[in-house]
Motif scaffolding. Structure first.
Motif, PDB file in Angstrom:
ATOM      1  N   PHE A 124       0.843  -1.193   0.000  1.00 28.71           N
ATOM      2  CA  PHE A 124       0.000   0.000   0.000  1.00 28.71           C
ATOM      3  C   PHE A 124       0.878   1.243   0.000  1.00 28.71           C
ATOM      4  CE2 PHE A 124      -2.171   3.530   2.015  1.00 28.71           C
ATOM      5  CZ  PHE A 124      -3.317   3.610   1.235  1.00 28.71           C
ATOM      6  N   ILE A 125       0.547   2.184  -0.865  1.00 27.23           N
ATOM      7  CA  ILE A 125       1.248   3.462  -0.942  1.00 27.23           C
ATOM      8  C   ILE A 125       0.191   4.551  -0.826  1.00 27.23           C
ATOM      9  CG2 ILE A 125       2.682   4.970  -2.364  1.00 27.23           C
ATOM     10  CD1 ILE A 125       3.794   2.396  -3.665  1.00 27.23           C
ATOM     11  N   ASP A 126       0.339   5.395   0.196  1.00 20.60           N
ATOM     12  CA  ASP A 126      -0.634   6.446   0.443  1.00 20.60           C
ATOM     13  C   ASP A 126      -0.737   7.391  -0.750  1.00 20.60           C
ATOM     14  OD1 ASP A 126      -2.482   7.843   2.150  1.00 20.60           O
ATOM     15  OD2 ASP A 126      -0.928   9.374   2.382  1.00 20.60           O
ATOM     16  N   ASN A 127       0.397   7.764  -1.325  1.00 24.13           N
ATOM     17  CA  ASN A 127       0.417   8.677  -2.457  1.00 24.13           C
ATOM     18  C   ASN A 127       1.735   8.507  -3.203  1.00 24.13           C
ATOM     19  OD1 ASN A 127      -0.390  11.023  -4.087  1.00 24.13           O
ATOM     20  ND2 ASN A 127       1.280  12.052  -3.028  1.00 24.13           N
ATOM     21  N   VAL A 128       1.656   8.238  -4.492  1.00 22.06           N
ATOM     22  CA  VAL A 128       2.870   8.197  -5.311  1.00 22.06           C
ATOM     23  C   VAL A 128       3.190   9.652  -5.650  1.00 22.06           C
ATOM     24  CG1 VAL A 128       3.907   7.447  -7.479  1.00 22.06           C
ATOM     25  CG2 VAL A 128       2.340   5.912  -6.249  1.00 22.06           C
ATOM     26  N   PRO A 129       4.326  10.158  -5.166  1.00 20.46           N
ATOM     27  CA  PRO A 129       4.651  11.565  -5.411  1.00 20.46           C
ATOM     28  C   PRO A 129       5.119  11.792  -6.844  1.00 20.46           C
ATOM     29  CG  PRO A 129       6.466  10.514  -4.292  1.00 20.46           C
ATOM     30  CD  PRO A 129       5.369   9.486  -4.386  1.00 20.46           C
ATOM     31  N   THR A 130       5.239  13.052  -7.214  1.00 16.69           N
ATOM     32  CA  THR A 130       5.769  13.363  -8.534  1.00 16.69           C
ATOM     33  C   THR A 130       7.139  12.707  -8.684  1.00 16.69           C
ATOM     34  OG1 THR A 130       6.555  15.490  -7.656  1.00 16.69           O
ATOM     35  CG2 THR A 130       4.484  15.508  -8.888  1.00 16.69           C
ATOM     36  N   THR A 131       7.394  12.196  -9.857  1.00 24.39           N
ATOM     37  CA  THR A 131       8.594  11.436 -10.243  1.00 24.39           C
ATOM     38  C   THR A 131       8.726  10.127  -9.464  1.00 24.39           C
ATOM     39  OG1 THR A 131       9.630  13.648 -10.406  1.00 24.39           O
ATOM     40  CG2 THR A 131      10.930  11.795 -11.133  1.00 24.39           C
ATOM     41  N   GLY A 132       7.647   9.678  -8.851  1.00 29.83           N
ATOM     42  CA  GLY A 132       7.663   8.390  -8.173  1.00 29.83           C
ATOM     43  C   GLY A 132       7.790   7.259  -9.185  1.00 29.83           C
ATOM     44  N   PHE A 133       8.591   6.252  -8.832  1.00 31.32           N
ATOM     45  CA  PHE A 133       8.907   5.097  -9.696  1.00 31.32           C
ATOM     46  C   PHE A 133       8.446   3.839  -8.973  1.00 31.32           C
ATOM     47  CE2 PHE A 133      11.693   1.587 -10.753  1.00 31.32           C
ATOM     48  CZ  PHE A 133      11.978   1.713 -12.097  1.00 31.32           C
ATOM     49  N   ILE A 134       7.547   3.093  -9.590  1.00 31.65           N
ATOM     50  CA  ILE A 134       7.025   1.857  -8.997  1.00 31.65           C
ATOM     51  C   ILE A 134       7.110   0.763 -10.052  1.00 31.65           C
ATOM     52  CG2 ILE A 134       5.038   0.703  -7.926  1.00 31.65           C
ATOM     53  CD1 ILE A 134       5.741   3.177  -6.364  1.00 31.65           C
ATOM     54  N   SER A 135       7.661  -0.394  -9.690  1.00 30.39           N
ATOM     55  CA  SER A 135       7.609  -1.525 -10.619  1.00 30.39           C
ATOM     56  C   SER A 135       6.813  -2.653  -9.980  1.00 30.39           C
ATOM     57  CB  SER A 135       9.003  -1.992 -11.024  1.00 30.39           C
ATOM     58  OG  SER A 135       9.681  -2.552  -9.937  1.00 30.39           O
ATOM     59  N   ILE A 136       5.979  -3.259 -10.797  1.00 31.25           N
ATOM     60  CA  ILE A 136       5.124  -4.358 -10.367  1.00 31.25           C
ATOM     61  C   ILE A 136       5.281  -5.507 -11.357  1.00 31.25           C
ATOM     62  CG2 ILE A 136       2.754  -5.098  -9.873  1.00 31.25           C
ATOM     63  CD1 ILE A 136       2.028  -2.149  -9.399  1.00 31.25           C
ATOM     64  N   SER A 137       5.491  -6.711 -10.835  1.00 28.33           N
ATOM     65  CA  SER A 137       5.591  -7.908 -11.666  1.00 28.33           C
ATOM     66  C   SER A 137       4.315  -8.722 -11.526  1.00 28.33           C
ATOM     67  CB  SER A 137       6.783  -8.762 -11.235  1.00 28.33           C
ATOM     68  OG  SER A 137       7.971  -8.056 -11.439  1.00 28.33           O
ATOM     69  N   PHE A 138       3.859  -9.253 -12.639  1.00 27.29           N
ATOM     70  CA  PHE A 138       2.648 -10.064 -12.676  1.00 27.29           C
ATOM     71  C   PHE A 138       2.984 -11.456 -13.205  1.00 27.29           C
ATOM     72  CE2 PHE A 138       1.355  -5.645 -13.264  1.00 27.29           C
ATOM     73  CZ  PHE A 138       0.319  -5.513 -12.345  1.00 27.29           C
ATOM     74  N   PRO A 139       2.470 -12.510 -12.580  1.00 33.22           N
ATOM     75  CA  PRO A 139       2.759 -13.863 -13.063  1.00 33.22           C
ATOM     76  C   PRO A 139       2.010 -14.211 -14.353  1.00 33.22           C
ATOM     77  CG  PRO A 139       1.263 -13.968 -11.188  1.00 33.22           C
ATOM     78  CD  PRO A 139       1.670 -12.517 -11.358  1.00 33.22           C
ATOM     79  N   GLU A 140       1.002 -13.458 -14.698  1.00 33.01           N
ATOM     80  CA  GLU A 140       0.201 -13.753 -15.888  1.00 33.01           C
ATOM     81  C   GLU A 140       1.022 -13.575 -17.167  1.00 33.01           C
ATOM     82  OE1 GLU A 140      -2.384 -12.891 -12.513  1.00 33.01           O
ATOM     83  OE2 GLU A 140      -0.877 -11.622 -13.422  1.00 33.01           O
TER      84      GLU A 140
END
Length: 163
Positions: A124-140
């Motif tokens: 959980f991330i309350d707020n992704v700030p400007t220039t925030g970088f998030i990577s998510i991997s999916f098994p699909e």
């Protein structure tokens, strides 16, 4: 497996009385875009598809990343449909990605990014700030089927600043 990198556009300027889509990056935004893009080389897959909202602040952010990561500028696909603050619309766009691409990098806007990260990631991330970088991997193996991803990386400008 599908890998998604979401990058919220850098801080934009509110100084000029112009249309929201035409707002450009502030000085801080330019600095933060350089800061993050100079620290993610090892976090970026070697082959990827790059999409950006066509809003000026998102496209300027994508171009700074491209310059610092040696991506050809013509490899960025600017999409009007990514100019959205709605998670459902963002989800629909991501799920339209061709399955031949394992890795998608997307430059976009909040609230859509924060809501997407919280819906599909496992942190959980309350707020992704400007220039925030998030990577998510999916098994699909299909973008249309993504659902429960693993949040692999979270990097915000404040994580790299010493003030």
């Amino acid at each position: 497996m599908k890998n998604l990198i979401l990058i919220r556009h850098a801080k934009s300027s509110w100084d000029a009385p112009i249309d929201d889509k035409q707002r450009f990056l502030s000085t801080r935004g330019v600095k933060d875009a350089h800061l993050i893009s100079q620290h993610i080389d090892t976090l970026i897959p070697k082959t990827n598809l790059i999409w950006s909202s066509d809003a000026k602040r998102a496209s300027e952010t994508a171009i700074i990343f491209a310059q610092n990561l040696n991506w050809p500028l013509e490899s960025i696909i600017f999409k009007e449909d990514l100019y959205t603050f709605d998670c459902t619309k963002l989800e629909k766009e991501i799920k339209r990605c061709a399955d031949e691409y394992e890795n998608l990098i997307l430059f976009g806007h909040n609230e859509a990014i924060t809501e997407f990260v919280n819906k599909f990631g496992d942190v959980f991330i309350d707020n992704v700030p400007t220039t925030g970088f998030i990577s998510i991997s999916f098994p699909e193996d299909s973008w249309t089927k993504i659902k429960n991803g693993k949040t692999a990386t979270i990097l915000f400008p404040r994580d790299l600043k010493n003030d």
